[in-house]
Design a protein around this motif. Structure first.
Motif, PDB file in Angstrom:
ATOM      1  N   VAL A   1      -3.368  -6.044  11.073  1.00 44.26           N
ATOM      2  CA  VAL A   1      -2.863  -5.712   9.743  1.00 44.26           C
ATOM      3  C   VAL A   1      -1.894  -4.546   9.863  1.00 44.26           C
ATOM      4  N   GLU A   2      -1.234  -4.235   8.739  1.00 43.05           N
ATOM      5  CA  GLU A   2      -0.340  -3.083   8.690  1.00 43.05           C
ATOM      6  C   GLU A   2      -1.081  -1.873   8.113  1.00 43.05           C
ATOM      7  N   LEU A   3      -0.759  -0.710   8.650  1.00 45.37           N
ATOM      8  CA  LEU A   3      -1.405   0.534   8.232  1.00 45.37           C
ATOM      9  C   LEU A   3      -0.340   1.601   8.053  1.00 45.37           C
ATOM     10  N   ALA A   4      -0.404   2.328   6.929  1.00 48.52           N
ATOM     11  CA  ALA A   4       0.576   3.378   6.653  1.00 48.52           C
ATOM     12  C   ALA A   4      -0.110   4.556   5.988  1.00 48.52           C
ATOM     13  N   CYS A   5       0.610   5.673   5.932  1.00 45.93           N
ATOM     14  CA  CYS A   5       0.108   6.896   5.323  1.00 45.93           C
ATOM     15  C   CYS A   5       1.083   7.350   4.248  1.00 45.93           C
ATOM     16  N   ARG A   6       0.526   7.773   3.123  1.00 46.89           N
ATOM     17  CA  ARG A   6       1.328   8.350   2.043  1.00 46.89           C
ATOM     18  C   ARG A   6       0.736   9.720   1.728  1.00 46.89           C
TER      19      ARG A   6
ATOM     20  N   GLY B   1       7.936 -16.060   5.445  1.00 42.16           N
ATOM     21  CA  GLY B   1       6.849 -16.920   5.006  1.00 42.16           C
ATOM     22  C   GLY B   1       5.475 -16.314   5.174  1.00 42.16           C
ATOM     23  N   PHE B   2       5.395 -15.137   5.766  1.00 44.34           N
ATOM     24  CA  PHE B   2       4.088 -14.493   5.936  1.00 44.34           C
ATOM     25  C   PHE B   2       4.250 -12.984   5.894  1.00 44.34           C
ATOM     26  N   GLN B   3       3.447 -12.361   5.045  1.00 40.07           N
ATOM     27  CA  GLN B   3       3.401 -10.904   4.971  1.00 40.07           C
ATOM     28  C   GLN B   3       1.971 -10.472   5.231  1.00 40.07           C
ATOM     29  N   ALA B   4       1.789  -9.663   6.259  1.00 36.78           N
ATOM     30  CA  ALA B   4       0.450  -9.271   6.670  1.00 36.78           C
ATOM     31  C   ALA B   4      -0.209  -8.392   5.617  1.00 36.78           C
ATOM     32  N   ALA B   5      -1.531  -8.362   5.635  1.00 32.99           N
ATOM     33  CA  ALA B   5      -2.280  -7.450   4.770  1.00 32.99           C
ATOM     34  C   ALA B   5      -1.892  -6.018   5.113  1.00 32.99           C
ATOM     35  N   ARG B   6      -1.843  -5.183   4.077  1.00 34.80           N
ATOM     36  CA  ARG B   6      -1.351  -3.820   4.258  1.00 34.80           C
ATOM     37  C   ARG B   6      -2.343  -2.813   3.668  1.00 34.80           C
ATOM     38  N   TYR B   7      -2.589  -1.753   4.455  1.00 35.58           N
ATOM     39  CA  TYR B   7      -3.489  -0.680   4.033  1.00 35.58           C
ATOM     40  C   TYR B   7      -2.691   0.618   4.008  1.00 35.58           C
ATOM     41  N   GLU B   8      -2.587   1.215   2.826  1.00 40.46           N
ATOM     42  CA  GLU B   8      -1.863   2.478   2.677  1.00 40.46           C
ATOM     43  C   GLU B   8      -2.837   3.564   2.252  1.00 40.46           C
ATOM     44  N   TRP B   9      -3.017   4.552   3.129  1.00 39.47           N
ATOM     45  CA  TRP B   9      -3.927   5.654   2.843  1.00 39.47           C
ATOM     46  C   TRP B   9      -3.150   6.850   2.309  1.00 39.47           C
ATOM     47  N   ARG B  10      -3.661   7.425   1.224  1.00 41.00           N
ATOM     48  CA  ARG B  10      -3.124   8.690   0.702  1.00 41.00           C
ATOM     49  C   ARG B  10      -4.178   9.759   0.941  1.00 41.00           C
ATOM     50  N   LEU B  11      -3.773  10.840   1.595  1.00 40.12           N
ATOM     51  CA  LEU B  11      -4.723  11.858   2.028  1.00 40.12           C
ATOM     52  C   LEU B  11      -4.781  13.068   1.115  1.00 40.12           C
ATOM     53  N   SER B  12      -3.713  13.326   0.353  1.00 40.07           N
ATOM     54  CA  SER B  12      -3.708  14.483  -0.542  1.00 40.07           C
ATOM     55  C   SER B  12      -2.887  14.132  -1.788  1.00 40.07           C
ATOM     56  N   PRO B  13      -3.194  14.733  -2.916  1.00 37.48           N
ATOM     57  CA  PRO B  13      -4.208  15.784  -3.119  1.00 37.48           C
ATOM     58  C   PRO B  13      -5.639  15.266  -3.082  1.00 37.48           C
ATOM     59  N   SER B  14      -5.831  13.950  -3.243  1.00 36.79           N
ATOM     60  CA  SER B  14      -7.154  13.349  -3.099  1.00 36.79           C
ATOM     61  C   SER B  14      -7.005  12.089  -2.251  1.00 36.79           C
TER      62      SER B  14
ATOM     63  N   LEU C   1       0.228 -12.314   2.226  1.00 33.17           N
ATOM     64  CA  LEU C   1       0.928 -13.297   1.405  1.00 33.17           C
ATOM     65  C   LEU C   1       1.491 -14.391   2.307  1.00 33.17           C
ATOM     66  N   ARG C   2       1.310 -15.625   1.886  1.00 31.49           N
ATOM     67  CA  ARG C   2       1.900 -16.773   2.570  1.00 31.49           C
ATOM     68  C   ARG C   2       2.734 -17.534   1.546  1.00 31.49           C
ATOM     69  N   TYR C   3       3.942 -17.893   1.919  1.00 29.15           N
ATOM     70  CA  TYR C   3       4.831 -18.535   0.960  1.00 29.15           C
ATOM     71  C   TYR C   3       5.839 -19.402   1.715  1.00 29.15           C
ATOM     72  N   THR C   4       6.513 -20.268   0.959  1.00 30.80           N
ATOM     73  CA  THR C   4       7.498 -21.163   1.553  1.00 30.80           C
ATOM     74  C   THR C   4       8.921 -20.828   1.136  1.00 30.80           C
ATOM     75  N   LEU C   5       9.102 -20.320  -0.070  1.00 29.35           N
ATOM     76  CA  LEU C   5      10.446 -19.987  -0.548  1.00 29.35           C
ATOM     77  C   LEU C   5      10.556 -18.475  -0.713  1.00 29.35           C
ATOM     78  N   GLU C   6      10.438 -17.990  -1.955  1.00 35.95           N
ATOM     79  CA  GLU C   6      10.506 -16.565  -2.218  1.00 35.95           C
ATOM     80  C   GLU C   6       9.103 -15.957  -2.157  1.00 35.95           C
ATOM     81  N   PRO C   7       8.979 -14.734  -1.631  1.00 40.61           N
ATOM     82  CA  PRO C   7       7.649 -14.114  -1.579  1.00 40.61           C
ATOM     83  C   PRO C   7       7.132 -13.828  -2.988  1.00 40.61           C
ATOM     84  N   PRO C   8       5.875 -14.120  -3.272  1.00 40.11           N
ATOM     85  CA  PRO C   8       5.309 -13.838  -4.599  1.00 40.11           C
ATOM     86  C   PRO C   8       5.072 -12.345  -4.772  1.00 40.11           C
TER      87      PRO C   8
END
Length: 281
Positions: free
Chosen positions: A150-155, A243-256, A265-272
């Motif tokens: 999966v994808e992992l990011a920090c905010r 046609g495929f967008q992996a699950a994404r986890y975005e963690w926010r560490l502050s202020p809380s 997401l899986r799709y054939t034309l435009e991403p939903p």
């Protein structure tokens, strides 16, 4: 008869002249052995071209990944269980988050990595020039057993602490000299140079690599090999395709602390539209 006496006299004369010198030399060696040779002259320490005595390393170097050609913000490819659990409480900003993610098997998503070089001066010096080359160590094969991936990011609303930058210097500009005093640190985003035998600065796919750094200090070029702590650096993954967008986890560490989760997401034309949910943690 006279000849024999003359030879004997000459031999005695040689003994009389040489023996005191041998005795004196022996006493000097004996005394030198007893006192550990403390009175013997030591060679002077090396002197740099600027005239300063070189008593050890002038700089401490480290490097970290701060982005990729895909994005200036780090997104990691990582095991889903790691992404869901998130970082421990002591991880308080996105810089620490990135270090935690890499220690736990995550690696940046995107193209060529962007490296930031940290230069810490142990004495006053001039940094005149830097060149960094990524040297592959091994190709990494990803398996389904190690995933699912999966994808992992920090905010983070709070800015990460930045090192001290010499007055009058612009952080990140490696085309001009940087004047550092003892104890100062500067961070330089450095483009990767292509190795001599290839035309690409960074190979395709997920690769373990180290950095060959050439840096000019006070007119003298030094060479260093840098790793990501005790292991090689690793980059760069690709987890979202047409046609495929992996699950994404975005963690926010502050202020809380909170987690924003967006399912795959899986799709054939435009991403939903994304269906993301945010929960407190």
């Amino acid at each position: 008869m006279n000849t024999g006496r003359r030879q004997t006299g000459s031999a005695l004369l040689v003994v009389v002249l040489v023996l005191p010198a041998l005795l004196a030399f022996g006493m000097v060696r004996l005394l030198g052995t007893r006192d550990g040779g403390k009175d013997r002259a030591e060679p002077p320490p090396p002197v740099s071209p600027s005239g300063a005595v070189d008593s050890g390393p002038a700089i401490d170097l480290a490097a970290r990944i701060t982005g990729t050609a895909y994005s200036t913000e780090l997104t990691f490819e990582i095991n889903r269980d790691r992404a869901e659990a998130g970082p421990p409480p002591q991880v308080g900003d996105c810089r620490q988050f990135a270090e935690w993610a890499q220690r736990n098997g995550g690696f940046p998503v995107g193209g060529e990595p962007v490296q930031t070089l940290s230069v810490h001066a142990r004495r006053s010096l001039d940094v005149n020039w830097v060149s960094v080359t990524a040297v592959p160590v091994a190709e990494v094969e990803l398996t389904k057993e190690d995933g699912p991936w999966v994808e992992l990011a920090c905010r983070d609303d709070a800015p990460s602490p930045s090192p001290s930058v010499p007055r009058g210097e612009e952080e990140g500009n490696i085309d001009r000299p940087h004047v550092l005093t003892a104890g100062q640190t500067i961070e330089l985003p450095v483009p990767l140079q292509a190795p001599d035998d290839t035309g690409e600065a960074f190979p395709r796919g997920v690769v373990d690599y180290q950095l060959d750094v050439r840096i000019e200090i006070d007119g003298v070029v030094q060479e260093h090999v840098l790793r990501n702590g005790s292991v090689p650096f690793r980059c760069c993954g690709r987890i979202t395709y047409m046609g495929f967008q992996a699950a994404r986890y975005e963690w926010r560490l502050s202020p809380s602390r909170s987690l924003r989760y967006c399912p795959e997401l899986r799709y054939t034309l435009e991403p939903p539209p994304e269906r993301c949910e945010t929960t407190r943690r």
